[in-house]
Design an enzyme around this catalytic site. Structure first.
Site, PDB file in Angstrom:
ATOM      1  N   ASP A  13       3.129  -1.179   5.380  1.00 45.17           N
ATOM      2  CA  ASP A  13       2.782  -0.330   4.233  1.00 45.17           C
ATOM      3  C   ASP A  13       3.864   0.745   4.128  1.00 45.17           C
ATOM      4  O   ASP A  13       4.738   0.828   4.991  1.00 45.17           O
ATOM      5  CB  ASP A  13       1.384   0.290   4.411  1.00 45.17           C
ATOM      6  CG  ASP A  13       0.695   0.511   3.067  1.00 45.17           C
ATOM      7  OD1 ASP A  13       1.281   1.218   2.220  1.00 45.17           O
ATOM      8  OD2 ASP A  13      -0.414  -0.013   2.863  1.00 45.17           O
TER       9      ASP A  13
ATOM     10  N   HIS B   1       3.502  -0.922  -2.032  1.00 48.06           N
ATOM     11  CA  HIS B   1       3.231  -0.442  -0.674  1.00 48.06           C
ATOM     12  C   HIS B   1       4.323  -0.944   0.269  1.00 48.06           C
ATOM     13  O   HIS B   1       4.049  -1.473   1.345  1.00 48.06           O
ATOM     14  CB  HIS B   1       1.849  -0.920  -0.196  1.00 48.06           C
ATOM     15  CG  HIS B   1       0.730  -0.170  -0.853  1.00 48.06           C
ATOM     16  ND1 HIS B   1       0.402   1.117  -0.498  1.00 48.06           N
ATOM     17  CD2 HIS B   1      -0.113  -0.516  -1.839  1.00 48.06           C
ATOM     18  CE1 HIS B   1      -0.627   1.528  -1.250  1.00 48.06           C
ATOM     19  NE2 HIS B   1      -0.951   0.565  -2.076  1.00 48.06           N
TER      20      HIS B   1
ATOM     21  N   GLU C  34      -2.161  -2.365  -6.123  1.00 47.27           N
ATOM     22  CA  GLU C  34      -1.655  -1.067  -6.581  1.00 47.27           C
ATOM     23  C   GLU C  34      -0.154  -1.051  -6.864  1.00 47.27           C
ATOM     24  O   GLU C  34       0.538  -0.109  -6.481  1.00 47.27           O
ATOM     25  CB  GLU C  34      -2.012   0.014  -5.548  1.00 47.27           C
ATOM     26  CG  GLU C  34      -3.515   0.150  -5.371  1.00 47.27           C
ATOM     27  CD  GLU C  34      -3.914   1.242  -4.382  1.00 47.27           C
ATOM     28  OE1 GLU C  34      -4.804   2.016  -4.716  1.00 47.27           O
ATOM     29  OE2 GLU C  34      -3.339   1.289  -3.274  1.00 47.27           O
TER      30      GLU C  34
HETATM   31  C1  ACM Z   1      -6.541  -1.146  -1.165  1.00 45.10           C
HETATM   32  O1  ACM Z   1      -7.446  -0.420  -0.748  1.00 45.10           O
HETATM   33  N1  ACM Z   1      -5.486  -0.629  -1.783  1.00 45.10           N
HETATM   34  C2  ACM Z   1      -6.593  -2.579  -1.028  1.00 45.10           C
END
Ligand code: ACM
Ligand code: ZN
Length: 787
Positions: free
Chosen positions: A210, A285, A350
């Site tokens: 991440d 991410h 996201e």
């Molecule tokens: C997440 O909580 N962004 C999968």
């Protein structure tokens, strides 16, 4: 002056357990609850003369029998050899492990256990089934079995006579752990796997990459470990306020798991019948990748690995650059060589497309591939990766954003923004795993934030987790088969240490373990709490830093249609801790009435209730104004949906008589993220109505704004609505206080209605001056009061 009129205690729900929901007899407390259990008479006693035998020559079964024997030994019991059973052993007292290949009715992960005074027989079709049978055996043994490294002190170990037939409800029973935001040592990963397997869960979803750190050794790309795995150390500062790395600052917080360590953990998990699913995040991410290899971005950087969060994060992998796919395929090749898991998780959540919109390469890709928008470009990215994963005989999982722009042909969807993604996937014939925030995010608070360590937000109590139903009722039986199970997620922004990770995960993961293992019909909150009391004793022996739960009184109301009365229902997470209450606004004292059964209420008032331990109020009393109005208990038809992050009491929340405080997390506020509130209250029959009042909350620092306008209208038949009445906000969204604003409307004299429609227009997006500019903002409502 408010007055509270209440009848004395109504014994509406006799405090009698139904058959089958009693705390298990003979002190047996197994979690998750077995499918079938019948207790017998007497005990089987294990001592140094007991035999532990394996039927037939079977290495896997022998290994599992040794897990049992070793635990007895390391918990201070006798050393017992494990050996193959012979004819002569037939009638000797023994614990027998047997694989029954012909076990026709038992599912693969199921087991049968038969304990009599003379013998213990554990059978299953598979090693997993036997392993789960051993976990049940441990829970049947005295709590000493959960202690470690005791001297040889306990000579006899009793197992109650019992017959159990048991198997899981779902094939996927998972726990996730984010090791990027905070890095956890290998020893803790093993302990986490121990906890997963103890409660018969079978999957560990390892969130290895991440923005805040790359955590897996990839030999072909050394800068991932040299640069991507480290950020500047700001552990002393709040997560959201950590400055980015400055010139000359060294990145010293982080780490990664070497490939040898990964192999060791994967094997450790396999020995406990836990599959490890690695997650490699893409296309978002992933700024830690860009810090190491800026050429994989749209803008070419430079980037540093952030020590905290910034939002939105627009620096994502470029979808127009073929070298990005080469990089990811190389990474996945090394990953797939380490993880035997059928599934590989590719994230997909996201992804902010700001840079893709501006990037000539991304735009060129869209043109060349005939993609209409950036969502389709993300879909292209994920589909291309899936093709590669399938070519290597693996399957791909992604977060539910992978539905946008078209689902990859064989993808499994992990539904986190509610259960809708899972429903959509199942309806398209794809498998889905349910992990909605409002039930399965264990980084959320588990009790009143006033008494808890800092968490990311939200509120997911133990009871809430326990109430989760992974298979949505709206699916057909055929679609429902695609719901593989559920998973608890532990994101680590606010979890700096292993002890804190345990605190957030336990006991909520145990509630989820029962949700995914036990039959739906066996679910009973009271019974679960009784069985958990025994688990806490065992967890203490294991030195697990579990949360002791909330000592807060829970206040609910219930409407009785027959008598037209409202009843107050008090409860808590604790067992056998007295709750005292007042209804007249006075503080609760040790002498206030003790709650024993629902209390009828006939007027306005303030409810105060608290738990008393040793005669003292344990936590701040719960305090709630109750408004006795015409809409109380009346059904509400929702034309828009509230967010599952802030559902309050669900469909009854806005007519339960209870008003929220300025704390938007108090469980009484219903939140709408980016969308309007639009609903119809059905008063049951046409009656005179004078006024309606809805309260809304403003807390702009938490992205909660008042509605722009609230519209009320009335109808007698539910078809034709009259007199749309508007109440406009005169307060600026910039108003920095946290406050509750009523939106009142007085109807014309002699108005009558059966249906009242309420529409509150959400501001929609956070304004340009706000830190969340352009992102969806919240609208928060509590009670809609009708007089
Ligand atoms: C997440 O909580 N962004 C999968
Ligand atoms: Zn690009």
């Amino acid at each position: 002056m408010r007055c509270f009129i209440f009848c004395c205690f109504f014994l509406l729900v006799p405090f009698v357990f139904q058959a089958g929901t009693l705390p298990d007899s003979n002190g047996i407390s197994i979690v998750p609850k077995p499918v079938m259990m019948k207790t017998g008479a007497g005990q089987f006693v294990i001592n140094r003369l007991t035999l532990i035998l394996v039927e037939g020559h079977d290495e896997e079964v022998t290994k599992i029998a040794r897990i049992f024997a070793d635990r007895i030994r390391y918990s201070g019991g006798p050393l017992i050899e494990v050996r193959e059973m012979t004819k002569e052993d037939k009638n000797l007292p023994a614990v027998v492990f047997a694989r029954k290949l012909q076990h026709s009715t038992l599912p693969d992960e199921g087991y049968e256990l038969n304990i009599t005074t003379k013998k213990v027989l554990l059978t299953a079709k598979t090693g997993a089934g036997l392993f789960y049978g051993v976990q049940t055996l441990f829970q049947l043994l005295p709590a000493d079995i959960s202690s470690h490294n005791l001297p040889m002190s306990r000579k006899e170990w009793e197992l109650p006579a019992v017959r159990i037939s048991d198997y899981p409800r779902y094939p996927y029973r998972g726990m996730h752990l984010d090791v990027s935001r905070h890095f956890f040592p290998k020893e803790f990963i093993k302990r986490y796997i121990d906890l997963i397997s103890m409660y018969k869960m079978n999957t560990f979803h390892w969130h290895l990459t991440d923005d805040n750190g790359w955590r897996i050794e990839i030999k072909k790309y050394p800068k991932l470990m040299q640069i991507g795995a480290w950020h500047v150390d700001h552990e002393d500062k709040p997560w959201g306020e950590r400055p980015a790395q400055q010139e000359g600052e060294r990145a010293t917080y982080g780490g990664y798991y070497s490939q040898d360590e990964i192999r060791e953990i994967v094997q450790y998990a396999a020995d406990r019948y836990v599959t490890v699913i690695p997650e490699i995040e893409m296309p978002a991410h992933s700024v830690e990748v860009l810090a190491a290899y800026p050429q994989f971005s749209c803008t070419r950087g430079p980037f540093t690995v952030p020590p905290g969060s910034y939002w939105p994060n627009i620096d994502i992998l470029c979808a127009g650059n073929d070298s990005v796919f080469t990089f990811m395929e190389d990474v996945l090749t090394e990953v797939m060589a380490l993880f035997p898991s059928k599934y590989i998780h590719v994230g997909g959540d996201e992804a902010d497309k700001t840079n893709w919109k501006k990037c000539p390469k991304c735009q060129e890709r869209m043109k060349a591939e005939g993609l209409k928008n950036e969502k389709e470009l993300q879909s292209y990215f994920i589909k291309r990766i899936e093709k590669f994963i399938i070519s290597k005989n693996h399957k791909m999982i992604g977060w539910d954003e992978i539905l946008e722009g078209g689902l990859a042909p064989e993808a499994t969807v992990m539904s986190w923004r509610g259960i809708e993604g899972g429903i959509a996937a199942a309806r398209q014939g794809h498998d889905a795993i349910m992990t909605p925030g409002s039930y399965c995010y264990f980084d959320y608070y588990q009790a009143d934030p006033a008494n808890e360590p800092k968490a990311i937000g939200g509120l997911v109590t133990l009871k809430k987790v326990y109430s989760f139903e992974p298979t949505p009722g709206e699916l057909t039986a055929r679609e429902a088969r695609h719901i593989l199970g559920a998973q608890g997620n532990l994101w680590a922004e606010f979890i700096p240490t292993p002890a804190h990770a345990e605190y957030m995960a336990v006991p909520r993961m145990i509630a989820l373990a029962e949700v995914v293992w036990s039959p739906k019909s066996a679910r009973n909150w009271t019974d679960f709490r009784h069985r958990m009391a025994a688990q806490y004793v065992r967890l203490t022996r294991m030195k697990v830093n579990y949360s002791k739960g909330s000592f807060k009184a829970e206040v609910n109301t219930e409407f009785d249609k027959k008598t037209n009365s409202v009843r107050l229902i008090l409860g808590s997470e604790q067992l056998d801790v007295p709750i005292r209450y007042t209804l007249d606004g006075n503080d609760v004292k040790p002498t206030s009435p003790e709650y024993s059964a629902p209390v009828e209420i006939k007027g306005n008032g303030v409810i105060k209730a608290g738990l008393f331990v040793d005669g003292q109020l344990k936590e701040k009393a719960t305090e709630m104004p109750l408004i006795f109005h015409l809409g109380i208990g009346k059904p509400v038809k929702y034309l828009t949906s509230y967010s599952d992050r802030y559902p309050a009491a669900g469909n009854i929340a806005l007519t339960d008589g209870l008003r929220g405080s300025v704390n938007h997390r108090d469980g009484l506020w219903q939140g709408y993220l980016g969308n309007d509130l639009d609903l119809i209250i059905d008063l049951g029959r046409e009656i005179p109505v004078n006024s309606v009042q809805a309260n809304f909350l403003q807390n702009q620092r938490s992205w909660i704004f008042l509605p722009v306008v609230v519209e009320y209208s009335l109808s007698s038949d539910g078809k034709k609505y009259h007199s749309f009445n508007e109440v406009l906000t005169s307060i600026s969204p910039k108003e920095d206080q946290v406050f509750i604003q009523p939106f009142n409307f007085q109807f014309m004299a002699n108005s009558k209605a059966r249906y009242i429609r309420v529409k509150a227009k959400n501001l929609g997006k956070c304004p340009s001056w706000h830190e969340g500019a352009g992102e969806p903002c919240w609208l928060f409502a509590d009670e809609i009061v009708v007089f």
